[in-house]
Design an enzyme around this catalytic site. Structure first.
Site, PDB file in Angstrom:
ATOM      1  N   TYR A   1       0.844  -1.199   0.000  1.00  9.22           N
ATOM      2  CA  TYR A   1       0.000   0.000   0.000  1.00  9.22           C
ATOM      3  C   TYR A   1       0.888   1.261   0.000  1.00  9.22           C
ATOM      4  O   TYR A   1       1.873   1.333   0.750  1.00  9.22           O
ATOM      5  CB  TYR A   1      -0.894  -0.039   1.240  1.00  9.22           C
ATOM      6  CG  TYR A   1      -1.795   1.164   1.392  1.00  9.22           C
ATOM      7  CD1 TYR A   1      -2.900   1.336   0.566  1.00  9.22           C
ATOM      8  CD2 TYR A   1      -1.532   2.127   2.358  1.00  9.22           C
ATOM      9  CE1 TYR A   1      -3.720   2.444   0.700  1.00  9.22           C
ATOM     10  CE2 TYR A   1      -2.354   3.235   2.499  1.00  9.22           C
ATOM     11  CZ  TYR A   1      -3.443   3.391   1.664  1.00  9.22           C
ATOM     12  OH  TYR A   1      -4.246   4.485   1.803  1.00  9.22           O
TER      13      TYR A   1
ATOM     14  N   ASP B   1      -0.688  -7.584   6.391  1.00 11.12           N
ATOM     15  CA  ASP B   1      -1.777  -6.631   6.148  1.00 11.12           C
ATOM     16  C   ASP B   1      -2.883  -7.414   5.425  1.00 11.12           C
ATOM     17  O   ASP B   1      -2.743  -7.769   4.257  1.00 11.12           O
ATOM     18  CB  ASP B   1      -1.270  -5.456   5.309  1.00 11.12           C
ATOM     19  CG  ASP B   1      -2.324  -4.367   5.134  1.00 11.12           C
ATOM     20  OD1 ASP B   1      -3.527  -4.699   5.155  1.00 11.12           O
ATOM     21  OD2 ASP B   1      -1.947  -3.190   4.953  1.00 11.12           O
TER      22      ASP B   1
HETATM   23  C1  LIG Z   1      -6.272   1.718   3.073  1.00 13.89           C
HETATM   24  C2  LIG Z   1      -5.176   0.792   3.374  1.00 13.89           C
HETATM   25  C3  LIG Z   1      -4.245   1.063   4.399  1.00 13.89           C
HETATM   26  C4  LIG Z   1      -4.266   2.373   5.182  1.00 13.89           C
HETATM   27  O1  LIG Z   1      -5.422   2.498   5.950  1.00 13.89           O
HETATM   28  P1  LIG Z   1      -6.098   3.921   6.317  1.00 13.89           P
HETATM   29  O2  LIG Z   1      -7.278   3.511   7.119  1.00 13.89           O
HETATM   30  O3  LIG Z   1      -6.443   4.611   5.038  1.00 13.89           O
HETATM   31  O4  LIG Z   1      -5.095   4.672   7.109  1.00 13.89           O
HETATM   32  C5  LIG Z   1      -3.264   0.125   4.655  1.00 13.89           C
HETATM   33  N1  LIG Z   1      -3.186  -1.020   3.948  1.00 13.89           N
HETATM   34  C6  LIG Z   1      -4.049  -1.304   2.961  1.00 13.89           C
HETATM   35  C7  LIG Z   1      -3.899  -2.582   2.223  1.00 13.89           C
HETATM   36  C8  LIG Z   1      -5.072  -0.418   2.638  1.00 13.89           C
HETATM   37  O5  LIG Z   1      -5.911  -0.701   1.640  1.00 13.89           O
END
Ligand SMILES: *Cc1c(COP(=O)(O)O)cnc(C)c1O
Length: 394
Positions: free
Chosen positions: A104, A176
């Site tokens: 990301y 993630d």
């Molecule tokens: C959106 C996203 C983030 C960051 O999250 P926020 O809530 O926008 O701070 C991190 N990892 C992935 C895969 C995302 O899609």
């Protein structure tokens, strides 16, 4: 009231960590919109002193999310980025981190622009290739940070293989899991130590809250994330906690529909004459379809991407959607389309975009839960017609 340990996933989403409000019996945990708590006497209180440290609405969400991911505890932060920041803040000068190269954009920016200042060293590696990851480890490697499937080219990393590598090298594995959701992918069961979500996406699922969470398995991690949540203070608000808690109850239903619509649209686009290439882990044409089937046995989610013949065509197509909304973000009930090269990934240098296969003619779709026939019709008219009519009339 403790949930039966044999309770199944859909039941856990509704009931995990949930108890009726002790003061009223309210079945839904109230929004405890308070900054402090009255103490009965010096050193005598109900476990709540100050709302940065403890809040019952946030605690109810954290217990729910820990149960859903199969962890021992969860900590909710003000955004996905602040959750990832809480992981990175544990590193020291000289520590080395291996990160998925197609991570990301905000994660790349945080690591590359902030934590390198503190002397943390990052290697951005194609983690879909375990031998490249193996070679990237040094004696200083403390963390392997993996994102799978990636955004927007949906590359898959083998989580179990990463867990084995991390263990062998004495590093922690953080995954993630935002794109897959805990319905479709179970990192802790595959050996990960930490799971992160941007709750902004599927977990909340209704485009009305920004938040993040870290789910942990081990006691020393539990202590750190509890500590940093209070020490740095990037907490999820009571109202946002309540919204996400409302979202997780319908997560299994939504993911079934997101996955069904995702597969249907990917199949539709693969047959469309105006489309050059479709990327979706559920298609046999995806180079890692077998790994995706093994790692995401219950569905492939709602994220897909497709390529048209040029940037100009992509721009024209994006200008013609009527039902699908042109917007960043993903994982919500309404279908969103975006142009990663100029929107979500504009901060990624062009040569890096090229290296990960992100061309200027790529369009990303976050499939919502609408009737797929309406989505297909909108795609067809935006592409200028001539779709396979057999698919259209289904
Ligand atoms: C959106 C996203 C983030 C960051 O999250 P926020 O809530 O926008 O701070 C991190 N990892 C992935 C895969 C995302 O899609």
């Amino acid at each position: 009231m403790k949930l039966d340990p044999r309770a199944r996933f859909d039941t856990i989403c509704v009931h995990g960590g949930q108890v009726p409000d002790p003061s009223t019996g309210a079945i839904t945990t109230p929004i405890f919109q308070t900054s402090t708590y009255v103490q009965e006497g010096l050193g005598r209180h109900k476990g709540y002193e100050y709302a940065r440290t403890q809040n019952p609405t946030r605690a109810a969400l954290e217990a729910n999310l820990a149960a859903i991911e199969g962890g021992t505890a969860a900590f909710a932060y003000a955004s996905g980025m602040s959750a990832i920041n809480a992981i990175a803040a544990r590193l020291s000068t000289g520590d080395h981190v291996i990160v998925t190269d197609n991570t990301y954009g905000g994660t790349f920016r945080l690591f590359d622009k902030v934590f390198t200042h503190y002397g943390v060293v990052f290697s951005f590696v194609d983690t879909s290739q375990p031998d490249l990851v193996e070679r990237a480890f040094t004696t200083k490697t403390k963390l392997l940070f993996v994102e799978t499937p990636t955004n927007p080219v949906l590359r898959i990393t083998d989580i179990a293989a990463m867990a084995a590598l991390a263990r062998r090298h004495g590093a922690k594995l953080a995954v993630d899991n935002t794109f897959a959701s805990p319905c479709l992918q179970r990192p802790l069961e595959l050996g990960a130590d930490l799971v992160i979500h941007s709750t902004t996406k599927y977990l909340n699922g209704h485009s009305d809250s920004v938040g993040g969470v870290v789910i942990v398995r081990l006691d020393d991690d539990l202590e750190w994330f509890k500590f940093i949540q209070n020490a740095a203070g990037a907490i999820l608000s009571p109202f946002d906690s309540w919204l996400v808690l409302r979202g997780t109850k319908t997560l299994p239903l939504r993911m079934v529909k997101h996955s069904a619509n995702g597969l249907a649209l990917a199949t539709f686009l693969e047959r469309h004459p105006k489309v050059r290439r479709v990327i979706y882990p559920g298609l046999p044409s995806h180079p890692q379809h077998d790994l995706a089937k093994r790692q995401m046995p219950h569905g492939f989610g709602g994220m897909l991407a497709f390529e048209v013949d040029s940037f100009e065509t992509a721009r024209d197509v994006l200008g013609r959607f009527r039902l699908m909304a042109l917007a960043e973000s993903l994982g919500s009930v309404e279908t969103l389309v975006c142009h990663p090269a100029s929107m979500t990934h504009a901060s990624v240098p062009p040569d890096r975009r090229k290296a990960i296969g992100l061309s200027d003619s790529l369009i990303r779709i976050s499939t919502g839960i609408e009737d797929v026939r309406d989505l297909e019709a909108d795609l067809d008219q935006a592409l200028g017609g001539r779709a396979d009519r057999a698919t259209q009339s289904r």
